[in-house]
Design an enzyme around this catalytic site. Sequence first.
Site, short mmCIF file in Angstrom:
data_model
loop_
_atom_site.label_atom_id
_atom_site.label_comp_id
_atom_site.label_asym_id
_atom_site.label_seq_id
_atom_site.Cartn_x
_atom_site.Cartn_y
_atom_site.Cartn_z
N SER A 248 0.73 -1.10 -0.19
CA SER A 248 -0.14 0.01 -0.28
C SER A 248 0.76 1.05 0.03
O SER A 248 0.39 2.45 -0.19
CB SER A 248 -1.26 -0.03 1.27
OG SER A 248 -0.30 0.13 2.21
N LYS B 14 -5.87 3.49 9.00
CA LYS B 14 -4.94 4.50 8.31
C LYS B 14 -5.38 5.86 8.60
O LYS B 14 -4.74 6.90 8.61
CB LYS B 14 -4.79 4.07 6.97
CG LYS B 14 -4.12 2.66 6.71
CD LYS B 14 -3.94 2.37 5.21
CE LYS B 14 -2.93 1.34 5.21
NZ LYS B 14 -3.31 0.55 3.97
#
Length: 767
Positions: free
Chosen positions: A670, A713
């Site tokens: 990611s 996140k």
Amino acid sequence: MPVIPLRGLSVLPGMVLHFDISRDRSIKAVEAAMSGDQKIFLVTQRNPDHNNPGLPDLYEIGLEAKIKNVAKLPQGIIRVMVEGCERGQLLDLDESGAYLTGEIEEIIWEPLELNEATKTAMVRALQELLKRYCQLNQKFGKDMLRQTLEITSLSELVQQIAVHLPLFYEERQKLLEAMDLAEEYDTLCTVLVNEMEIIQIRNEIQQKVKERVDKNQKEYILREQIKVIQEELGENTLLSDVENYKKAALELEAPEKVKTKLLKEIDRLKGIGNNSAESSVLRGYIETLLELPWDHASQDNQNLKNAEKVLNEDHYGLEKVKERVLEYLAVRVLSGKGTSPILCLAGPPGTGKTSIARSIARALGKEYVRISLGGVRDEAEIRGHRRTYVGAMPGRIASGLRQAGVKNPLMLLDEIDKVSSDYKGDTASALLEVLDSEQNSRFRDHYVELPLDLSQVLFVATANDLHTVPRPLLDRMEIIEVNSYTANEKLHIAKDHLVKKQLERHGIKKEQLTITKPALMAIINGYTKEAGVRQLERKIGDICRKAARELLEGHETKIRVGEKNLEKYLGRKRYTIQKKNPANEIGIVRGLAWTSVGGDTLQIEVNLMPGKGEFLLTGQLGDVMKESAQTAISYIRSVSEEYQIESDFFQKKDIHIHIPEGAVPKDGPSAGITMATAILSAVTGIPVRADVAMTGEITLRGRVLPIGGLKEKLLAARQAGMRTVIVPWENKEDVEEISKEITEGMEFIYAKSMPEVLKTALVPSKD
Ligand code: ADP
């Protein structure tokens, strides 16, 4: 001459013996002889059972004898003492009188015509035989032997031996029937040899029997001694134990098959006694069978309202989880079966998975057992060892049931993602059998040997990371995700649950210790870094401990822990949130990462140096991340013309990518777009906006692919003060699902490809 037929008795010349007579005719014969010359003819019956023998029933050869003494015994029995005289042949028998009278011809032996040497040889030979006989037959007296050995006359010797040898009447009869000394001698020798053989065989048999009896006797005595010793020590528990086992087996709520097996094993235990190693193994087995809940079940509480109340009581928030659990329970109640799929609570550590499972058990009134699967590698840990192994034990599932004591407990399979398989068999497939409703009504534990019914067990599994759970296992479970908590949620959990729990655990009253809200918030942000609330709970525990001491030492009666005096209890702050950088910079980009302790921001730095086109990556990166970096470079090179990068730029410069906080291993795709942005910024010299954070996977052609762990996140981005976040287009729906508490006031850019990312991230040039 009066005749007495003898039963089972033969008399030889020279023999003095007494015998009893009771037959009327014989008594009369004795009386007749006594009134005459006291001579009587003794002849043996061929068949001793005959009561009235005639001539054909008697042997032909008998013996004239002299009556020496007659004594009357009770019951009409007469004891006669006789001395054998000459042999005689019974020619005729008159049965008409009161007693038998016989016509007898006396037998006179011809003298032997043998020379002295032969006679001596014969004497010696016979004496030798007799000696050997005596060795075998100890009963034949030593004195007798000595006397016999002194005799030198052959006829006397033969007579003495014949008289004294303990012989069966038939053998004596043979000697009696000898027609001369030579024949008697031969017969005697044969008889002796035969006797010796018989004695020898008899001795051998007796020896064998004796040995066997001795051994049995010895064992018997030893056993008896042990029994006595054990009784003295109060250890003779076997018999009473066997009785108790039997009683328990008969009372056990179990299928017939189980009972039969149990009784068989109990009998076996009785057989092998208490002392062998096997007996303790067997006892263990019997006790296991007795303690397993075969048909014993508890009553479930099926009241959904109650279940809801209990779940809400025990846990703050977790609305989705509770809702799913309640739906699941409703289906169970309606269908009345335990065959609904297995629940699997998945999420980071400390988010309350285990404690929710415990709550479910409490809500349903079920027994609760926890089976920790972390680190289980051996199939036998799940399925048990066969009983032939030394130290064999039932597997964890069977032990869990035994511990629960009912067949329908809630069984928590903790950390199901941590099972692994090695050469010792496939743990996953064993678990599969446990969880598969088609198979688990007849689960076989190797140790227990009998099929166990797991179909009524409510299984709840927990996992941190579903990626490592084998696919077939995953398919059988209904996944309920438990996400990490926001700071606000943590505050509520601490306020409503953790503080209360810790106060209770440390024996402190509610009035004695107050931890203020700002203090709790400070703990959450400054002293812990986690997805769940475990560290938070521990920190609160630390405060309680210190406070308990203060209270006891009498310094204070009431303690109030606020933000100001927090350091006194917990020491210096451990964590500071990495805030956004103050200014836009070249080659530095803020990425977002998902780690086991929740979300974090990740600052990626790229530097260029004159060199030979090499490329360097540092900061504890995993393989996936390295490949992702390579992909990013390849993409940048492929679009270098668009950004007016010189064609030989990548041959003349070295690129170094670094991700700080090297102590934490990082992996995953990611950070792809973050690295690509940082490299491009470094190569072109265009700065990157300091208030932009981003996450997304990159492909070679610059497409942006979706990622996971978005909630954590975004939480991290918010805490770091980033207001603009670039998220892959395909994650748009996920963002919309996340609670407003996190997304409020943030701007989201949904990107499909790299140019869109760069457009937002790079600071537009002034001109
Ligand atoms: P996990 O099994 O997910 O690792 P635990 O169930 O052991 O986590 O939870 C750790 C501690 O946090 C437990 O004491 C639990 O009661 C508490 N806890 C976690 N989530 C909550 C919540 N939502 N409400 C109340 N307490 C919670």
